[in-house]
Design an enzyme around this catalytic site. Structure first.
Site, short mmCIF file in Angstrom:
data_model
loop_
_atom_site.label_atom_id
_atom_site.label_comp_id
_atom_site.label_asym_id
_atom_site.label_seq_id
_atom_site.Cartn_x
_atom_site.Cartn_y
_atom_site.Cartn_z
N HIS A 79 0.63 -1.14 0.05
CA HIS A 79 -0.11 0.23 0.13
C HIS A 79 0.89 1.18 0.08
CE1 HIS A 79 -3.95 -1.81 1.85
NE2 HIS A 79 -3.13 -2.91 0.83
N CYS A 111 -6.34 2.48 5.34
CA CYS A 111 -7.12 1.46 5.76
C CYS A 111 -6.70 0.63 6.90
CB CYS A 111 -6.68 0.19 4.55
SG CYS A 111 -5.19 -0.55 4.59
N SER A 166 -7.97 8.08 3.25
CA SER A 166 -7.98 7.66 4.51
C SER A 166 -7.19 6.15 4.87
CB SER A 166 -9.51 7.69 4.97
OG SER A 166 -9.51 7.14 6.33
N ASP A 209 -9.01 -4.01 -4.11
CA ASP A 209 -8.18 -3.39 -3.12
C ASP A 209 -8.81 -2.93 -1.71
OD1 ASP A 209 -5.55 -1.94 -2.98
OD2 ASP A 209 -6.55 -0.01 -2.46
N CYS A 235 -2.83 -0.29 7.20
CA CYS A 235 -2.16 0.87 7.27
C CYS A 235 -2.14 1.81 8.63
CB CYS A 235 -2.18 2.04 6.15
SG CYS A 235 -1.60 0.97 4.55
N GLU A 246 1.10 3.83 2.17
CA GLU A 246 1.61 4.02 3.46
C GLU A 246 2.93 3.05 3.72
OE1 GLU A 246 -2.72 5.18 3.54
OE2 GLU A 246 -1.37 3.56 2.74
#
Length: 154
Positions: free
Chosen positions: A56, A83, A81, A146, A86, A58
């Site tokens: 991801h 998930c 935002s 995703d 993360c 992040e």
């Protein structure tokens, strides 16, 4: 956190998101900034490009930052935002602040982070919203993959 500074840092994450989209991936970008404002790492979602569901934005930015003795005072900036995965990374390593470009298209774990002492700044940036809405309209199956909402193959 100063919102103008947050917007300047968001520009780095947006550049990463656009790069991911240009590579055929999901347009989410992130950057990790040190307590002194130094850019430690940046990255974008590479799930499609690498065939790795754990990459991801992040996590890519976090990995690019390399090992830090402490993450106290650091800021994770992300176009969307974060998930739960993360958000867990932020909590696990004690990242102090998360700047969120937008939470309209996906409301991840940022409320949970705030409840657990992480400073959260949601910018509601129109460019971040437009980027995700356009992507979701064109590639809904990939987007649902995703976020873990299985609606079938694309």
């Amino acid at each position: 956190m100063d919102r103008e500074q947050a917007r300047r840092w968001l520009a780095t994450a947006l550049t990463e998101a656009r790069t991911g989209l240009a590579e055929g991936g999901i347009p989410i970008g992130a950057a990790l900034y040190g307590a002194d404002g130094t850019l430690l790492g940046r990255g974008h979602n590479r799930r499609v490009q690498d065939g790795d569901p754990s990459t991801h934005a992040e996590t890519a930015a976090f990995r690019a930052a390399g090992r830090q003795r402490s993450y106290r005072g650091t800021t994770m900036v992300t176009t969307l935002s974060p998930c739960w995965y993360c958000s867990g990374l932020v909590r696990q390593f004690g990242i102090s602040r998360v700047v969120v470009g937008e939470a309209r298209t996906f409301h991840g774990g940022h409320d949970w982070l705030a409840e657990h002492g992480v400073e959260v700044v949601v910018l509601d940036d129109p460019e971040c919203v437009a980027l995700m809405r356009e992507f979701i309209a064109v590639r809904p199956a990939l987007w649902n993959e995703d976020i873990g909402d299985d609606i079938g193959d694309e």
